[in-house]
Design a protein around this motif. Structure first.
Motif, mmCIF file in Angstrom:
data_model
loop_
_atom_site.group_PDB
_atom_site.id
_atom_site.type_symbol
_atom_site.label_atom_id
_atom_site.label_comp_id
_atom_site.label_asym_id
_atom_site.label_seq_id
_atom_site.Cartn_x
_atom_site.Cartn_y
_atom_site.Cartn_z
ATOM 1 N N GLY A 113 0.868 -1.272 -0.020
ATOM 2 C CA GLY A 113 -0.047 0.000 -0.044
ATOM 3 C C GLY A 113 0.534 1.064 0.018
ATOM 4 N N VAL A 114 2.244 1.094 0.059
ATOM 5 C CA VAL A 114 2.952 2.353 0.408
ATOM 6 C C VAL A 114 3.171 2.850 -1.154
ATOM 7 C CG1 VAL A 114 4.194 1.655 2.526
ATOM 8 C CG2 VAL A 114 4.964 1.009 0.096
ATOM 9 N N GLY A 115 2.901 2.208 -2.181
ATOM 10 C CA GLY A 115 3.030 2.656 -3.546
ATOM 11 C C GLY A 115 4.351 1.952 -4.306
ATOM 12 N N LYS A 116 4.655 0.871 -3.843
ATOM 13 C CA LYS A 116 5.899 -0.102 -4.358
ATOM 14 C C LYS A 116 5.495 -0.296 -5.922
ATOM 15 C CE LYS A 116 5.810 -3.215 -1.829
ATOM 16 N NZ LYS A 116 5.346 -4.564 -1.303
ATOM 17 N N THR A 117 4.401 -1.031 -6.207
ATOM 18 C CA THR A 117 3.873 -1.471 -7.557
ATOM 19 C C THR A 117 3.855 0.099 -8.546
ATOM 20 O OG1 THR A 117 2.554 -2.755 -6.666
ATOM 21 C CG2 THR A 117 2.699 -2.699 -9.087
ATOM 22 N N THR A 118 3.427 1.143 -7.964
ATOM 23 C CA THR A 118 3.282 2.350 -8.637
ATOM 24 C C THR A 118 4.820 2.856 -9.087
ATOM 25 O OG1 THR A 118 1.432 2.896 -7.740
ATOM 26 C CG2 THR A 118 2.216 4.603 -8.836
ATOM 27 N N ARG A 143 -0.276 -11.683 -3.241
ATOM 28 C CA ARG A 143 -1.816 -10.811 -3.498
ATOM 29 C C ARG A 143 -1.662 -10.999 -5.119
ATOM 30 N NH1 ARG A 143 -1.068 -5.032 -1.778
ATOM 31 N NH2 ARG A 143 0.801 -5.635 -2.832
ATOM 32 N N GLN A 149 -1.776 -5.849 -11.042
ATOM 33 C CA GLN A 149 -1.284 -4.420 -11.215
ATOM 34 C C GLN A 149 0.110 -4.237 -11.873
ATOM 35 O OE1 GLN A 149 -0.971 -2.104 -7.406
ATOM 36 N NE2 GLN A 149 -1.272 -0.180 -8.411
ATOM 37 N N LYS A 257 3.757 9.832 -1.947
ATOM 38 C CA LYS A 257 2.519 10.415 -1.561
ATOM 39 C C LYS A 257 2.779 11.594 -0.662
ATOM 40 C CE LYS A 257 0.719 5.981 -1.104
ATOM 41 N NZ LYS A 257 -0.484 4.996 -0.541
ATOM 42 N N ASP A 259 2.574 14.417 -1.792
ATOM 43 C CA ASP A 259 1.541 15.309 -2.164
ATOM 44 C C ASP A 259 0.325 15.257 -1.426
ATOM 45 O OD1 ASP A 259 1.812 12.604 -3.837
ATOM 46 O OD2 ASP A 259 -0.438 13.386 -4.571
ATOM 47 N N GLY A 282 7.934 10.754 -4.645
ATOM 48 C CA GLY A 282 6.625 10.352 -5.473
ATOM 49 C C GLY A 282 5.880 11.640 -5.021
ATOM 50 N N GLY A 284 2.662 12.298 -6.639
ATOM 51 C CA GLY A 284 1.574 12.179 -7.381
ATOM 52 C C GLY A 284 1.363 11.064 -8.133
ATOM 53 N N GLU A 285 0.130 10.610 -8.752
ATOM 54 C CA GLU A 285 0.040 9.142 -9.246
ATOM 55 C C GLU A 285 0.674 9.129 -10.648
ATOM 56 O OE1 GLU A 285 -3.388 7.002 -7.893
ATOM 57 O OE2 GLU A 285 -4.357 8.745 -7.419
HETATM 58 P P1 GDP Z 1 1.805 -1.115 -3.037
HETATM 59 O O1 GDP Z 1 0.822 -2.030 -2.456
HETATM 60 O O2 GDP Z 1 2.912 -0.566 -2.283
HETATM 61 O O3 GDP Z 1 2.311 -1.778 -4.372
HETATM 62 O O4 GDP Z 1 1.085 0.055 -3.590
HETATM 63 P P2 GDP Z 1 0.624 0.687 -4.955
HETATM 64 O O5 GDP Z 1 1.372 1.033 -5.910
HETATM 65 O O6 GDP Z 1 -0.510 -0.063 -5.245
HETATM 66 O O7 GDP Z 1 0.045 2.045 -4.372
HETATM 67 C C1 GDP Z 1 -1.218 2.280 -3.867
HETATM 68 C C2 GDP Z 1 -1.973 3.603 -4.039
HETATM 69 O O8 GDP Z 1 -0.994 4.892 -3.708
HETATM 70 C C3 GDP Z 1 -2.393 3.650 -5.556
HETATM 71 O O9 GDP Z 1 -3.663 4.096 -5.407
HETATM 72 C C4 GDP Z 1 -1.325 4.712 -6.149
HETATM 73 O O10 GDP Z 1 -1.781 5.304 -7.340
HETATM 74 C C5 GDP Z 1 -1.003 5.580 -4.976
HETATM 75 N N1 GDP Z 1 0.065 6.355 -4.857
HETATM 76 C C6 GDP Z 1 1.514 5.850 -5.238
HETATM 77 N N2 GDP Z 1 2.317 6.827 -5.293
HETATM 78 C C7 GDP Z 1 1.791 8.095 -5.081
HETATM 79 C C8 GDP Z 1 2.223 9.032 -4.994
HETATM 80 O O11 GDP Z 1 3.487 9.676 -5.183
HETATM 81 N N3 GDP Z 1 1.287 9.938 -4.756
HETATM 82 C C9 GDP Z 1 -0.132 9.781 -4.534
HETATM 83 N N4 GDP Z 1 -0.974 10.733 -4.607
HETATM 84 N N5 GDP Z 1 -0.421 8.490 -4.812
HETATM 85 C C10 GDP Z 1 0.465 7.452 -4.957
#
Ligand code: GDP
Length: 304
Positions: A113-118, A143, A149, A257, A259, A282, A284-285
């Protein structure tokens, strides 16, 4: 510009607090310093790092006899930039692949949930924009959503994704990803992992096994272990960093995140506490919202 916008909340919050703290005062005295200390702590800079910054300003006030509140902003700027400089990544561009390591292998760790995949998707896009070939490894086999994703990102940016069935051993996916990377002449291999922090020993064992198995393909791999932290969780992110840095050798950090949060100061504390370069942030998305961390730009965006 993206950075300025991304750090808007942190900056706004900091400024309004700071202007209150110095209102009607011309000199930086103990009261101003006490207030500043509180502001930095509530901006998630962290207690130890805050004290370090306050001490530096105190030493300066002593040396220069007199520091005006009008100068405080500039001084904060300089002291914090100095603190960050001690742990800055050499790769100021952040998206450079070392020529002598092909494929360059990055293992990405962090809590779900921290934004790893993104972050992986955005990184892949940056490399592909430089005409590099990228392979992604979906080693978060716990998962289904994580694998999907990553595949989606792979399709979007044009990277091959190596995945196996759910619940396969993550290390075998990591192994395959590196192997596919070599066989297909890839420049970069990025491997996603599951971020299960429920048990420290498990985390350590899991990550050690992944690394051990990856190393069987090529020596010295992974070249980089990137820890992803969610900046909007403030001190929780710091706590996660403590766990992960104990569990494995982390070589770089991404803070996402930033932002939409006023906790941007957390980057300063993280950089200072772990002495590991914050390499990416990061804000933004979208793809353009992953930025190479640059201390001067960051401090300028943070303090205006
Ligand atoms: P993972 O579970 O760690 O792989 O997390 P995800 O990559 O699925 O990211 C979780 C959510 O955080 C998603 O909705 C992304 O779009 C969002 N996200 C990731 N990086 C950022 C960022 O820098 N800014 C914002 N606003 N959202 C982000």
């Amino acid at each position: 510009e993206n950075l300025d916008k991304g750090l808007e909340k942190t900056r706004g919050d900091f400024f309004s607090k700071l202007s209150k703290a110095v209102a009607g005062k011309s000199k930086v005295d103990d009261e101003v310093l006490d207030n500043l200390e509180e502001i930095l702590v509530t901006s998630d800079v962290g207690v130890d790092t805050t004290l370090k910054i306050i001490e530096r300003i105190e030493a300066r006030a002593e040396r220069d006899k007199y520091v005006t509140t009008a100068d405080l902003n500039r001084i904060l700027h300089e002291e914090i930039a100095g603190l960050l400089a001690e742990n800055q990544s050499d790769d100021v561009n952040g998206f450079t692949v070392p020529e002598d390591k092909k494929p360059y292998v990055i293992l990405v760790v962090g809590v779900n949930g921290v934004g790893k995949t993104t972050t992986i998707g955005k990184l892949a896009a940056k490399y592909i924009a430089q005409n590099k070939k990228v392979v992604l490894g979906a080693a978060d086999t716990f998962r289904a959503a994580a694998v999907d994703q990553l595949k989606m990102w792979g399709e979007r940016v044009g990277a091959e994704v190596v995945s196996k069935g759910m619940n396969t051993d993550p290390s075998s996916v990591a192994f395959d990803a590196v192997k596919v990377g070599i066989d297909s002449g890839a420049d970069v291999v990025i491997v996603d992992t599951a971020g299960r922090l429920h048990n420290k020993v498990n985390l350590m064992n899991e990550l050690s096994k992944i690394r051990r198995v990856m190393e069987k393909v090529i020596d010295g791999v992974p070249h980089e272990v990137l820890l992803v932290l969610d900046g909007s969780t403030g001190q929780n992110a710091v706590e996660q960093a403590r766990h992960f840095t104990k569990a494995t050798d982390v070589t770089a950090i991404a803070v996402t995140k930033l932002d939409g949060t006023a906790k941007g100061g957390v980057v300063i504390g993280i950089s200072d506490e772990f002495k590991i370069p914050v390499k990416y942030i990061g804000v933004g998305e979208s793809v353009d919202h992953l930025q190479a961390f640059n201390k001067m730009e960051f401090v300028e965006s943070l303090f205006g």
